[in-house]
Enzyme design. Sequence first.
Site, PDB file in Angstrom:
ATOM      1  CE  LYS A 112     -86.061  24.371 -35.197  1.00  0.00           C
ATOM      2  NZ  LYS A 112     -86.554  25.706 -35.573  1.00  0.00           N
ATOM      3  CE  LYS A 121     -78.086  36.309 -27.218  1.00  0.00           C
ATOM      4  NZ  LYS A 121     -78.219  34.894 -26.765  1.00  0.00           N
ATOM      5  CB  THR A 144     -73.890  39.085 -28.024  1.00  0.00           C
ATOM      6  OG1 THR A 144     -73.055  39.889 -28.839  1.00  0.00           O
ATOM      7  CG2 THR A 144     -75.327  39.536 -28.250  1.00  0.00           C
ATOM      8  CG  ASP A 145     -69.549  42.443 -27.869  1.00  0.00           C
ATOM      9  OD1 ASP A 145     -70.231  41.786 -28.684  1.00  0.00           O
ATOM     10  OD2 ASP A 145     -68.368  42.793 -28.102  1.00  0.00           O
ATOM     11  CD  GLU A 146     -72.720  41.129 -32.594  1.00  0.00           C
ATOM     12  OE1 GLU A 146     -73.588  41.458 -33.410  1.00  0.00           O
ATOM     13  OE2 GLU A 146     -71.899  40.225 -32.799  1.00  0.00           O
ATOM     14  CG  ASP A 177     -88.122  24.872 -31.801  1.00  0.00           C
ATOM     15  OD1 ASP A 177     -87.638  25.819 -31.148  1.00  0.00           O
ATOM     16  OD2 ASP A 177     -88.644  24.996 -32.927  1.00  0.00           O
ATOM     17  N   PRO A 190     -63.734  37.422 -48.709  1.00  0.00           N
ATOM     18  CG  PRO A 190     -65.910  36.663 -48.229  1.00  0.00           C
ATOM     19  CD  PRO A 190     -64.493  36.184 -48.402  1.00  0.00           C
ATOM     20  CB  ILE A 191     -62.686  42.486 -46.673  1.00  0.00           C
ATOM     21  CG1 ILE A 191     -61.505  41.521 -46.710  1.00  0.00           C
ATOM     22  CG2 ILE A 191     -62.599  43.452 -45.486  1.00  0.00           C
ATOM     23  CD1 ILE A 191     -61.217  40.855 -45.404  1.00  0.00           C
ATOM     24  CB  ALA A 226     -79.292  32.319 -29.786  1.00  0.00           C
ATOM     25  CD  GLU A 227     -81.529  30.586 -36.240  1.00  0.00           C
ATOM     26  OE1 GLU A 227     -80.511  30.848 -36.910  1.00  0.00           O
ATOM     27  OE2 GLU A 227     -82.125  29.508 -36.326  1.00  0.00           O
ATOM     28  CE1 TYR A 256     -77.165  36.771 -31.971  1.00  0.00           C
ATOM     29  CE2 TYR A 256     -75.537  38.515 -32.218  1.00  0.00           C
ATOM     30  CZ  TYR A 256     -75.966  37.348 -31.600  1.00  0.00           C
ATOM     31  OH  TYR A 256     -75.189  36.776 -30.619  1.00  0.00           O
ATOM     32  CB  SER A 257     -77.560  43.219 -31.575  1.00  0.00           C
ATOM     33  OG  SER A 257     -77.926  44.196 -32.499  1.00  0.00           O
ATOM     34  CB  ALA A 258     -83.014  44.163 -32.035  1.00  0.00           C
TER      35      ALA A 258
HETATM   36  P1  NAD Z   1     -74.261  28.756 -32.797  1.00  0.00           P
HETATM   37  O1  NAD Z   1     -75.101  29.331 -33.887  1.00  0.00           O
HETATM   38  O2  NAD Z   1     -72.969  28.086 -33.133  1.00  0.00           O
HETATM   39  O3  NAD Z   1     -75.119  27.675 -31.982  1.00  0.00           O
HETATM   40  C1  NAD Z   1     -76.445  27.907 -31.594  1.00  0.00           C
HETATM   41  C2  NAD Z   1     -77.066  26.563 -31.198  1.00  0.00           C
HETATM   42  O4  NAD Z   1     -78.426  26.816 -30.788  1.00  0.00           O
HETATM   43  C3  NAD Z   1     -77.122  25.549 -32.335  1.00  0.00           C
HETATM   44  O5  NAD Z   1     -76.654  24.286 -31.888  1.00  0.00           O
HETATM   45  C4  NAD Z   1     -78.608  25.499 -32.703  1.00  0.00           C
HETATM   46  O6  NAD Z   1     -79.018  24.220 -33.190  1.00  0.00           O
HETATM   47  C5  NAD Z   1     -79.279  25.822 -31.371  1.00  0.00           C
HETATM   48  N1  NAD Z   1     -80.616  26.404 -31.547  1.00  0.00           N
HETATM   49  C6  NAD Z   1     -80.977  27.445 -32.346  1.00  0.00           C
HETATM   50  N2  NAD Z   1     -82.306  27.656 -32.272  1.00  0.00           N
HETATM   51  C7  NAD Z   1     -82.797  26.750 -31.377  1.00  0.00           C
HETATM   52  C8  NAD Z   1     -84.099  26.466 -30.868  1.00  0.00           C
HETATM   53  N3  NAD Z   1     -85.169  27.164 -31.295  1.00  0.00           N
HETATM   54  N4  NAD Z   1     -84.235  25.500 -29.951  1.00  0.00           N
HETATM   55  C9  NAD Z   1     -83.154  24.786 -29.514  1.00  0.00           C
HETATM   56  N5  NAD Z   1     -81.910  24.976 -29.989  1.00  0.00           N
HETATM   57  C10 NAD Z   1     -81.724  25.959 -30.909  1.00  0.00           C
HETATM   58  O7  NAD Z   1     -74.051  29.929 -31.754  1.00  0.00           O
HETATM   59  P2  NAD Z   1     -72.782  30.288 -30.848  1.00  0.00           P
HETATM   60  O8  NAD Z   1     -71.877  31.142 -31.617  1.00  0.00           O
HETATM   61  O9  NAD Z   1     -72.284  29.049 -30.206  1.00  0.00           O
HETATM   62  O10 NAD Z   1     -73.492  31.205 -29.751  1.00  0.00           O
HETATM   63  C11 NAD Z   1     -74.119  30.613 -28.617  1.00  0.00           C
HETATM   64  C12 NAD Z   1     -74.719  31.699 -27.744  1.00  0.00           C
HETATM   65  O11 NAD Z   1     -73.696  32.606 -27.333  1.00  0.00           O
HETATM   66  C13 NAD Z   1     -75.787  32.539 -28.444  1.00  0.00           C
HETATM   67  O12 NAD Z   1     -76.800  32.806 -27.517  1.00  0.00           O
HETATM   68  C14 NAD Z   1     -75.047  33.813 -28.842  1.00  0.00           C
HETATM   69  O13 NAD Z   1     -75.930  34.903 -28.881  1.00  0.00           O
HETATM   70  C15 NAD Z   1     -74.055  33.931 -27.705  1.00  0.00           C
HETATM   71  N6  NAD Z   1     -72.791  34.643 -28.058  1.00  0.00           N
HETATM   72  C16 NAD Z   1     -72.069  34.257 -29.158  1.00  0.00           C
HETATM   73  C17 NAD Z   1     -70.865  34.905 -29.444  1.00  0.00           C
HETATM   74  C18 NAD Z   1     -70.012  34.492 -30.623  1.00  0.00           C
HETATM   75  O14 NAD Z   1     -68.985  35.131 -30.879  1.00  0.00           O
HETATM   76  N7  NAD Z   1     -70.328  33.440 -31.336  1.00  0.00           N
HETATM   77  C19 NAD Z   1     -70.422  35.927 -28.605  1.00  0.00           C
HETATM   78  C20 NAD Z   1     -71.192  36.289 -27.492  1.00  0.00           C
HETATM   79  C21 NAD Z   1     -72.366  35.623 -27.219  1.00  0.00           C
HETATM   80  P1  TYD Z   2     -68.944  37.719 -37.883  1.00  0.00           P
HETATM   81  O1  TYD Z   2     -67.954  36.615 -37.698  1.00  0.00           O
HETATM   82  O2  TYD Z   2     -70.147  37.469 -38.741  1.00  0.00           O
HETATM   83  O3  TYD Z   2     -69.353  38.202 -36.427  1.00  0.00           O
HETATM   84  P2  TYD Z   2     -70.208  39.526 -35.969  1.00  0.00           P
HETATM   85  O4  TYD Z   2     -70.884  40.110 -37.140  1.00  0.00           O
HETATM   86  O5  TYD Z   2     -71.174  38.958 -34.974  1.00  0.00           O
HETATM   87  O6  TYD Z   2     -69.195  40.438 -35.335  1.00  0.00           O
HETATM   88  O7  TYD Z   2     -68.186  38.977 -38.501  1.00  0.00           O
HETATM   89  C1  TYD Z   2     -67.052  39.531 -37.854  1.00  0.00           C
HETATM   90  C2  TYD Z   2     -66.670  40.783 -38.624  1.00  0.00           C
HETATM   91  O8  TYD Z   2     -66.196  40.396 -39.926  1.00  0.00           O
HETATM   92  C3  TYD Z   2     -67.828  41.738 -38.879  1.00  0.00           C
HETATM   93  O9  TYD Z   2     -67.354  43.069 -38.817  1.00  0.00           O
HETATM   94  C4  TYD Z   2     -68.273  41.412 -40.293  1.00  0.00           C
HETATM   95  C5  TYD Z   2     -66.977  40.994 -40.969  1.00  0.00           C
HETATM   96  N1  TYD Z   2     -67.092  39.980 -42.032  1.00  0.00           N
HETATM   97  C6  TYD Z   2     -66.468  40.216 -43.271  1.00  0.00           C
HETATM   98  O10 TYD Z   2     -65.839  41.257 -43.503  1.00  0.00           O
HETATM   99  N2  TYD Z   2     -66.564  39.227 -44.224  1.00  0.00           N
HETATM  100  C7  TYD Z   2     -67.258  38.070 -44.018  1.00  0.00           C
HETATM  101  O11 TYD Z   2     -67.340  37.221 -44.946  1.00  0.00           O
HETATM  102  C8  TYD Z   2     -67.889  37.858 -42.744  1.00  0.00           C
HETATM  103  C9  TYD Z   2     -68.657  36.606 -42.473  1.00  0.00           C
HETATM  104  C10 TYD Z   2     -67.763  38.839 -41.775  1.00  0.00           C
END
Ligand code: NAD
Ligand code: TYD
Length: 351
Positions: A36, A162, A133-135, A61, A213-214, A85-86, A158-160
Amino acid sequence: MSKKILITGGAGFIGSHVIRRFVNKYPDYHIFNLDKLTYAGNLENLKDIEKAPNYTFIKGDIVEMDFVQELFDLHQFDGVIHLAAESHVDRSITKPLDFIFANIIGTVNLLKVAKDQWEESNFEGKRFYQVSTDEVYGSLGDTGLFKETTPYDPRSPYSASKASADHLVRAYYHTYKMPVVISNCSNNYGPNQFPEKLIPLIINNIKHQKTLPIYGDGKNVRDWLWVDDHANAIDLVYHKGAVGETYNVGGNNEWQNIQLVRKVCQLMDAKLGREPGTNEKLITFVKDRAGHDRRYAIDSSKITNDLGWKASLTFAEGLSKTIDWYLENEEWMEHVTSGTYQSYYQQQYNV
Ligand code: NAD
Ligand code: TYD
């Protein structure tokens, strides 16, 4: 005839690495990237392969059922690797409905259309892969690991969302015998990650000497995996994973957020020629994330034993490579922070 694989979310962080791997490694496949282009979608991530003869980008989309139906009618895909995904927990707290639509409705639209089309041929040679995701497993205490058998206990919107999508994928397997596979991976890091996520945000802020920011006490633990090791796992699960099975993927690489941020600070003192200790002064503890999961950790023995997967990089190597990539790709970051990356599609595809 070449196999047609639909990869959703291919303009995002992980999706772009998966697309590159499949386009380069499988010239006999035609790879369709459906995205999208939300704020997280960036076609500049795929500049190097955008002209490949076995690659097609489609802007669209997955929430729009009629569009998804037309797309499947047109292309008759052999497989789907679903990453769209979002993906950011903080955004899911302020805008949960975006996650319900994209992650749940979007997934069930793909499932329904694929199932309707594929069941005519008894799903012969077809596969639907849900990248999760593991979440979904919730939050751990000081010990223990998420296994494939750990009950789902998602705690953020988010995790709900997924988890809900994963349940629907399994429902399609049990109800319609649709050939599905699922993987649940830990936190990824590497090139092309949107700088709302911890590691690229910290690297960019250090570079510009902004505060780091932590959240909370900084002792929340995440397991970090090099993004291309996840792409390799996706390749293996797509091709060799057993139908109906789930595979956990992780780096066996747990860090408290504060330890991780200190590590990045130290590496970047050296890389930027700053006095040791300079960057750590930017660390600022801020209000905790609502419902902040305390610890994630993964047991990846199933994918290792059954499919031969293992991580290729140590964290020291991966983190150093990641920092170098962001320092060397200033233009990518500048386009993301200024927003100009969003006009790349119009320029490149003349729309
Ligand atoms: P990201 O946010 O970087 O990318 C998501 C992509 O999906 C974007 O390009 C966005 O444009 C597209 N998108 C969103 N809504 C859409 C819609 N309605 N229709 C079509 N496209 C749409 O995400 P990411 O970090 O690359 O994660 C990708 C996948 O892997 C997700 O499903 C996420 O849950 C999963 N995942 C991510 C992580 C992580 O650490 N990032 C870990 C485990 C699993
Ligand atoms: P994030 O990269 O958002 O991934 P997720 O929440 O999916 O694990 O965050 C990783 C960890 O870092 C999480 O425990 C939240 C923390 N975090 C901060 O402490 N400061 C920040 O500005 C962000 C974005 C995340």
